[in-house]
Enzyme design. Structure first.
Site, mmCIF file in Angstrom:
data_model
loop_
_atom_site.group_PDB
_atom_site.id
_atom_site.type_symbol
_atom_site.label_atom_id
_atom_site.label_comp_id
_atom_site.label_asym_id
_atom_site.label_seq_id
_atom_site.Cartn_x
_atom_site.Cartn_y
_atom_site.Cartn_z
ATOM 1 N N GLY A 16 0.778 -1.021 -0.246
ATOM 2 C CA GLY A 16 0.076 -0.144 0.109
ATOM 3 C C GLY A 16 0.824 1.244 0.009
ATOM 4 O O GLY A 16 0.285 2.322 0.345
ATOM 5 N N SER A 17 1.901 1.303 -0.467
ATOM 6 C CA SER A 17 2.927 2.402 -0.455
ATOM 7 C C SER A 17 2.128 3.543 -1.536
ATOM 8 O O SER A 17 2.474 4.781 -1.093
ATOM 9 C CB SER A 17 4.222 2.075 -0.794
ATOM 10 O OG SER A 17 4.655 1.855 -2.280
ATOM 11 N N ASN A 18 1.524 3.051 -2.562
ATOM 12 C CA ASN A 18 1.136 3.799 -3.626
ATOM 13 C C ASN A 18 -0.271 4.518 -2.928
ATOM 14 O O ASN A 18 -0.512 5.699 -2.904
ATOM 15 C CB ASN A 18 0.795 3.155 -4.856
ATOM 16 C CG ASN A 18 1.928 3.384 -5.732
ATOM 17 O OD1 ASN A 18 2.281 4.380 -6.154
ATOM 18 N ND2 ASN A 18 2.614 2.209 -5.869
ATOM 19 N N LYS A 69 -7.462 -13.696 -11.040
ATOM 20 C CA LYS A 69 -8.921 -12.956 -11.519
ATOM 21 C C LYS A 69 -9.841 -13.190 -10.353
ATOM 22 O O LYS A 69 -9.357 -13.868 -9.411
ATOM 23 C CB LYS A 69 -9.424 -13.251 -12.710
ATOM 24 C CG LYS A 69 -10.059 -14.451 -12.754
ATOM 25 C CD LYS A 69 -10.560 -14.656 -14.156
ATOM 26 C CE LYS A 69 -11.059 -16.292 -14.036
ATOM 27 N NZ LYS A 69 -11.756 -16.834 -15.175
ATOM 28 N N MET A 96 -3.285 -7.186 -7.766
ATOM 29 C CA MET A 96 -2.462 -8.220 -8.431
ATOM 30 C C MET A 96 -3.420 -9.056 -9.240
ATOM 31 O O MET A 96 -3.127 -10.170 -9.659
ATOM 32 C CB MET A 96 -1.887 -9.004 -7.545
ATOM 33 C CG MET A 96 -0.578 -8.330 -6.559
ATOM 34 S SD MET A 96 0.604 -7.491 -7.957
ATOM 35 C CE MET A 96 1.448 -8.863 -8.285
ATOM 36 N N ARG A 97 -4.626 -8.751 -9.604
ATOM 37 C CA ARG A 97 -5.579 -9.535 -10.283
ATOM 38 C C ARG A 97 -6.118 -8.837 -11.566
ATOM 39 O O ARG A 97 -6.417 -7.440 -11.363
ATOM 40 C CB ARG A 97 -6.799 -10.038 -9.520
ATOM 41 C CG ARG A 97 -6.289 -10.877 -8.576
ATOM 42 C CD ARG A 97 -7.528 -11.272 -7.471
ATOM 43 N NE ARG A 97 -7.169 -11.896 -6.230
ATOM 44 C CZ ARG A 97 -7.179 -13.338 -6.065
ATOM 45 N NH1 ARG A 97 -7.684 -13.914 -7.122
ATOM 46 N NH2 ARG A 97 -6.925 -13.551 -4.734
ATOM 47 N N ASN A 113 -4.910 2.366 -13.350
ATOM 48 C CA ASN A 113 -3.569 1.499 -12.718
ATOM 49 C C ASN A 113 -2.348 2.222 -12.789
ATOM 50 O O ASN A 113 -2.056 3.042 -13.803
ATOM 51 C CB ASN A 113 -3.730 0.029 -13.403
ATOM 52 C CG ASN A 113 -2.543 -0.763 -12.816
ATOM 53 O OD1 ASN A 113 -2.551 -0.623 -11.591
ATOM 54 N ND2 ASN A 113 -1.903 -1.648 -13.578
ATOM 55 N N HIS A 115 1.729 0.810 -13.194
ATOM 56 C CA HIS A 115 2.463 -0.246 -13.514
ATOM 57 C C HIS A 115 4.025 0.051 -13.591
ATOM 58 O O HIS A 115 4.324 1.134 -13.968
ATOM 59 C CB HIS A 115 2.203 -1.120 -15.082
ATOM 60 C CG HIS A 115 2.958 -2.112 -15.171
ATOM 61 N ND1 HIS A 115 2.572 -3.309 -14.633
ATOM 62 C CD2 HIS A 115 4.161 -2.167 -15.977
ATOM 63 C CE1 HIS A 115 3.564 -4.352 -15.095
ATOM 64 N NE2 HIS A 115 4.567 -3.548 -16.129
#
Ligand code: GRF
Length: 196
Positions: A16-18, A69, A96-97, A113, A115
């Site tokens: 959760g750093s973002n 997913k 991560m899905r 998102n 990346h």
């Protein structure tokens, strides 16, 4: 009268750093938004603890039997929770899905998102290790719209990070994350407030 702040929902699976960088940007009024809900597919994820420490609503989703997913019912439940929280923008931060129809159809052109590479190079897992293995001299991070593919949505913004000869996967990932923590909140501010 002041305009209400746009509400965002954040989905994450990891530390959760973002999320923390987005919350900090809001606290410092660099990002004008309210985090209405944090959801995770992993009940142990640091992102849930970090959100709760800031008194932000944070919930784990039911366990999924898939790895890449969610079952459509679980993703539909996530979409419902986000809608009940009046979320307008869905922000993926280390989620991560893959995202599928239940979320994409309820939030058309509203799922974003980040990346850890300069897409379209190095989609998928451990993009920083892929960059080292390919002997790239420059990599970075990308904010992009989310579609049903893996890191395939249209690119919104990118930041470069130079690869050093001394880099290990961990040191390169750490520098990419520093870039992410600036790029993501700044890009969200531009998207949420195109009028400014
Ligand atoms: C980030 O590097 C992001 O680019 C990727 O997953 C990582 C999440 O880190 N999608 P964190 O949970 O925000 O610390």
């Amino acid at each position: 009268m002041l305009k209400p702040l746009p509400k965002i929902g954040i989905l994450g699976s990891g530390s959760g750093s973002n999320f923390a960088a987005i919350a900090r940007a809001i606290a410092e009024t660099r990002l004008h938004a309210e985090i209405a809900l944090v959801l995770s597919d992993n009940p142990e994820a640091g992102i849930l603890q970090k959100a709760r420490a800031l008194n932000i609503a944070a919930e784990a989703l039911p366990k999924s039997k898939f790895r890449t997913k969610l079952e459509p019912e679980i993703e539909a439940l996530a979409a419902e929770k986000l809608m009940l929280a009046e979320v307008e923008w869905v922000v993926l931060a280390g989620y991560m899905r893959l995202i599928k129809a239940p979320l994409l159809e309820r939030f058309p052109n509203r799922v974003i998102n980040i990346h850890p590479s300069l897409l379209p190079s190095f989609p998928g897992l451990e993009a920083w290790t892929q960059a080292l293995e390919a002997k790239a001299t420059v990599t970075g991070c990308t904010v992009h719209w989310v579609d049903a593919g893996m890191d395939t949505g249209e690119i919104i913004a990118q930041a470069k990070v130079h690869v050093l000869e001394s880099d290990t996967p961990a040191s390169l990932h750490a520098r990419i994350q520093v870039a992410e923590h600036t790029l993501y909140p700044a890009t969200l501010e531009r998207l949420l407030h195109p009028e400014i």
